[in-house]
Design a protein around this motif. Structure first.
Motif, mmCIF file in Angstrom:
data_model
loop_
_atom_site.group_PDB
_atom_site.id
_atom_site.type_symbol
_atom_site.label_atom_id
_atom_site.label_comp_id
_atom_site.label_asym_id
_atom_site.label_seq_id
_atom_site.Cartn_x
_atom_site.Cartn_y
_atom_site.Cartn_z
ATOM 1 N N ILE A 308 14.630 5.767 24.083
ATOM 2 C CA ILE A 308 15.743 5.393 23.208
ATOM 3 C C ILE A 308 16.522 6.642 22.831
ATOM 4 N N ASN A 309 17.820 6.598 23.065
ATOM 5 C CA ASN A 309 18.722 7.622 22.532
ATOM 6 C C ASN A 309 19.205 7.120 21.185
ATOM 7 N N ALA A 310 18.617 7.685 20.120
ATOM 8 C CA ALA A 310 18.978 7.296 18.755
ATOM 9 C C ALA A 310 19.599 8.478 18.024
ATOM 10 N N THR A 311 20.313 9.328 18.742
ATOM 11 C CA THR A 311 20.938 10.494 18.117
ATOM 12 C C THR A 311 21.969 10.040 17.088
ATOM 13 N N GLY A 312 21.907 10.642 15.916
ATOM 14 C CA GLY A 312 22.858 10.281 14.865
ATOM 15 C C GLY A 312 22.644 8.905 14.278
ATOM 16 N N ALA A 313 21.516 8.268 14.587
ATOM 17 C CA ALA A 313 21.250 6.912 14.104
ATOM 18 C C ALA A 313 20.766 6.934 12.649
ATOM 19 N N THR A 314 20.880 5.769 11.996
ATOM 20 C CA THR A 314 20.437 5.609 10.609
ATOM 21 C C THR A 314 19.446 4.457 10.534
ATOM 22 N N ALA A 315 18.297 4.697 9.904
ATOM 23 C CA ALA A 315 17.273 3.672 9.789
ATOM 24 C C ALA A 315 16.824 3.545 8.343
ATOM 25 N N ASP A 316 16.845 2.315 7.832
ATOM 26 C CA ASP A 316 16.424 2.038 6.463
ATOM 27 C C ASP A 316 15.082 1.327 6.513
ATOM 28 N N GLY A 317 14.033 2.001 5.980
ATOM 29 C CA GLY A 317 12.693 1.432 6.028
ATOM 30 C C GLY A 317 12.388 0.419 4.950
ATOM 31 N N ASP A 318 13.325 0.190 4.041
ATOM 32 C CA ASP A 318 13.134 -0.816 2.997
ATOM 33 C C ASP A 318 11.839 -0.567 2.208
ATOM 34 N N PHE A 319 11.501 0.701 1.982
ATOM 35 C CA PHE A 319 10.380 1.151 1.158
ATOM 36 C C PHE A 319 8.999 0.960 1.786
ATOM 37 N N SER A 320 8.858 0.170 2.836
ATOM 38 C CA SER A 320 7.501 -0.091 3.319
ATOM 39 C C SER A 320 7.377 -0.077 4.836
ATOM 40 N N ASN A 321 8.452 0.203 5.576
ATOM 41 C CA ASN A 321 8.414 0.044 7.025
ATOM 42 C C ASN A 321 8.685 1.351 7.763
ATOM 43 N N LEU A 322 8.471 1.326 9.088
ATOM 44 C CA LEU A 322 8.660 2.494 9.936
ATOM 45 C C LEU A 322 10.140 2.627 10.302
ATOM 46 N N THR A 323 10.588 3.851 10.463
ATOM 47 C CA THR A 323 11.988 4.039 10.856
ATOM 48 C C THR A 323 12.112 4.418 12.332
ATOM 49 N N PHE A 324 11.499 5.539 12.759
ATOM 50 C CA PHE A 324 11.553 5.949 14.165
ATOM 51 C C PHE A 324 10.122 6.050 14.689
ATOM 52 N N TYR A 325 9.775 5.216 15.690
ATOM 53 C CA TYR A 325 8.378 5.023 16.078
ATOM 54 C C TYR A 325 8.256 5.024 17.605
ATOM 55 N N ALA A 326 7.544 6.027 18.161
ATOM 56 C CA ALA A 326 7.312 6.105 19.602
ATOM 57 C C ALA A 326 5.814 6.048 19.872
ATOM 58 N N THR A 327 5.391 5.181 20.797
ATOM 59 C CA THR A 327 3.969 5.003 21.050
ATOM 60 C C THR A 327 3.700 4.708 22.523
ATOM 61 N N PHE A 328 2.462 4.959 22.969
ATOM 62 C CA PHE A 328 2.039 4.700 24.350
ATOM 63 C C PHE A 328 3.020 5.274 25.380
ATOM 64 N N GLY A 329 3.377 6.527 25.190
ATOM 65 C CA GLY A 329 4.232 7.192 26.163
ATOM 66 C C GLY A 329 5.717 6.921 25.995
ATOM 67 N N GLY A 330 6.109 6.271 24.932
ATOM 68 C CA GLY A 330 7.529 6.069 24.665
ATOM 69 C C GLY A 330 8.168 7.318 24.071
ATOM 70 N N THR A 331 9.486 7.434 24.200
ATOM 71 C CA THR A 331 10.204 8.597 23.688
ATOM 72 C C THR A 331 11.446 8.157 22.924
ATOM 73 N N ILE A 332 11.653 8.787 21.760
ATOM 74 C CA ILE A 332 12.878 8.560 20.987
ATOM 75 C C ILE A 332 13.540 9.911 20.732
ATOM 76 N N ASP A 333 14.790 10.018 21.147
ATOM 77 C CA ASP A 333 15.585 11.189 20.777
ATOM 78 C C ASP A 333 16.327 10.836 19.501
ATOM 79 N N ALA A 334 15.789 11.284 18.378
ATOM 80 C CA ALA A 334 16.361 10.976 17.064
ATOM 81 C C ALA A 334 17.038 12.207 16.467
ATOM 82 N N THR A 335 17.600 13.055 17.315
ATOM 83 C CA THR A 335 18.316 14.239 16.849
ATOM 84 C C THR A 335 19.424 13.844 15.881
ATOM 85 N N SER A 336 19.523 14.541 14.770
ATOM 86 C CA SER A 336 20.582 14.321 13.768
ATOM 87 C C SER A 336 20.545 12.915 13.176
ATOM 88 N N SER A 337 19.390 12.279 13.206
ATOM 89 C CA SER A 337 19.261 10.935 12.640
ATOM 90 C C SER A 337 18.938 11.018 11.145
#
Length: 411
Positions: A308-337
């Motif tokens: 996932i290219n999530a550069t500059g992305a915004t994630a709201d965890g609503d106080f209890s949830n995950l925002t940027f999550y990579a697992t089992f060999g997944g990759t997230i580019d969350a630069t400047s997020s």
């Protein structure tokens, strides 16, 4: 004697040339297909006619004096579009060519569209509710464009998938349309497994200004399918989904060209949040730069080789949830997020990788701000975090420390 030995052969050749010349002259004088005429002596089913340089096919036998307009539903269909036609309007307004989308699509479904020509269909009013998916496969679909007169024009689907494209087909453009699934306000149990838009088997769909509401899965690309979303000043919107908002899997590509806002306040039980806003798996790619997500268990999730290219992305965890999550060999580019109100802001698990350089955490996470486990990696150069931000790699606190399972947070 030798001088005249081949005279009979020469005479035969001369006769043949004369006959060929006569045949050529006869052929050049004919016109095929013949021009359409309202006063013609009727047409048989399958007859082709030419009108304004395009070709039409008669679907039924027409007796003399019973000639119908070339756009009469069930009587004629387009056979060959040689030049771009005036956009065809569909709906119940005065001047609309066809009353329903089904009539219009049937009219062009068997047509050849010549190189350089395009066909545009404009929906003036909302068609009747669809009880089965709307498959837009067409052999010349890359030259077909479907537009709503405004985003208030809805394609309504009752308990089924919405727009479907597969088997290597392409649709040139779908724009200014509301793709509406089961209405969450009247029936909060969104139909499980339904997709607002589903692109598979090497198909390609281009959308802009499309709103997707109230499906279990907002959009999905699979089987090397490609979904291209958004255009300058005309972004798409995904809302009120049950499981996934934007889903890319099985070597497919979803390319969001203009930032898309994505969120769900309605889950499958009508109360709980949806599972994932942007989800990428099985070696697929999801390009979502500048996009945003809220009200999901995980806002951005990549696993099993997904990127996932999530550069500059915004994630709201609503106080209890995950925002940027990579697992089992997944990759997230969350630069400047930006991660807000998370349970875990940047989370890499089981060989996952998160690039969080220049990232920002707006409030302390409930558990960890940066958490790597099981041979995973997170990079956090020049991040902006609240005082007391936490870093944890395989249970070892702090950045730049190799965890017991090979995880590391580079800071």
């Amino acid at each position: 004697m030798n001088v005249h030995k081949h005279a009979p052969e020469r005479n035969k050749l001369a006769i043949a040339l004369i006959c060929f010349a006569g045949l050529s002259a006869s052929l050049s004088a004919q016109s095929y297909p013949p021009a359409w005429s309202a006063s013609a002596n009727g047409y048989a089913a399958g007859d082709l006619v030419e009108y304004n340089q395009n070709v039409y096919r008669s679907l039924v036998a027409q007796a003399k004096g019973a000639i119908k307009s070339l756009v009469t539903p069930g009587i004629w269909e387009l056979s060959e579009l040689r030049f771009s036609a005036t956009p065809m309007k569909v709906g119940t307004l005065s001047g609309d060519t066809f009353k329903t989308f089904a009539q219009a699509w049937s009219f062009i479904h068997n047509a050849r569209i010549d190189p350089g020509a395009t066909f545009t269909m404009i929906l003036d009013t909302t068609p009747p509710v669809f009880s089965q998916p709307l498959n837009l496969d067409h052999p010349y679909g890359s030259q077909i464009f479907i537009q709503g007169a405004s985003q208030k024009v809805a394609l309504d689907f009752n308990g089924c998938d919405g727009i479907v494209l597969d088997n290597g087909h392409t649709l040139g453009g779908l724009s200014n349309i509301l793709v509406q699934g089961t209405d969450g306000s009247s029936n909060p149990n969104l139909t499980a497994g339904t997709h607002g838009m589903l692109v598979s088997s090497n198909a390609v769909l281009n959308t802009q200004g499309v709103i997707v509401n109230d499906f279990d899965i907002g959009t999905e690309s699979q089987g090397s399918g490609t979904l291209i979303m958004g255009a300058p000043s005309n972004p798409d919107w995904i809302n009120s989904f049950g499981t996934y908002g934007v889903f890319a899997t099985d070597h497919s590509l979803t390319d969001i060209r203009v930032p898309l806002a994505n969120g769900s306040s309605v889950g499958l039980d009508g109360v709980s949040s949806a599972q994932v806003g942007y989800y990428c798996t099985q070696n697929a790619e999801l390009k979502a730069p500048g996009c945003s997500s809220a009200y999901c268990y995980a806002q951005f999730k990549a696993e099993t080789g997904g990127f996932i290219n999530a550069t500059g992305a915004t994630a709201d965890g609503d106080f209890s949830n995950l925002t940027f999550y990579a697992t089992f060999g997944g990759t997230i580019d969350a630069t400047s997020s930006t991660a807000g109100r998370p349970s875990i802001a940047y989370y890499a698990l089981y060989m996952g990788k998160v690039i969080a350089n220049n990232a920002k955490v707006t409030s302390l996470s409930q558990q960890y701000d940066f958490y790597a486990y099981g041979g995973s990696t997170i990079t956090t150069f020049t991040v902006t975090v609240p005082t007391g931000a936490t870093y944890q790699a395989d249970g070892t606190s702090g950045a730049n420390k190799l965890g017991s399972l090979g995880s590391v947070i580079l800071h």
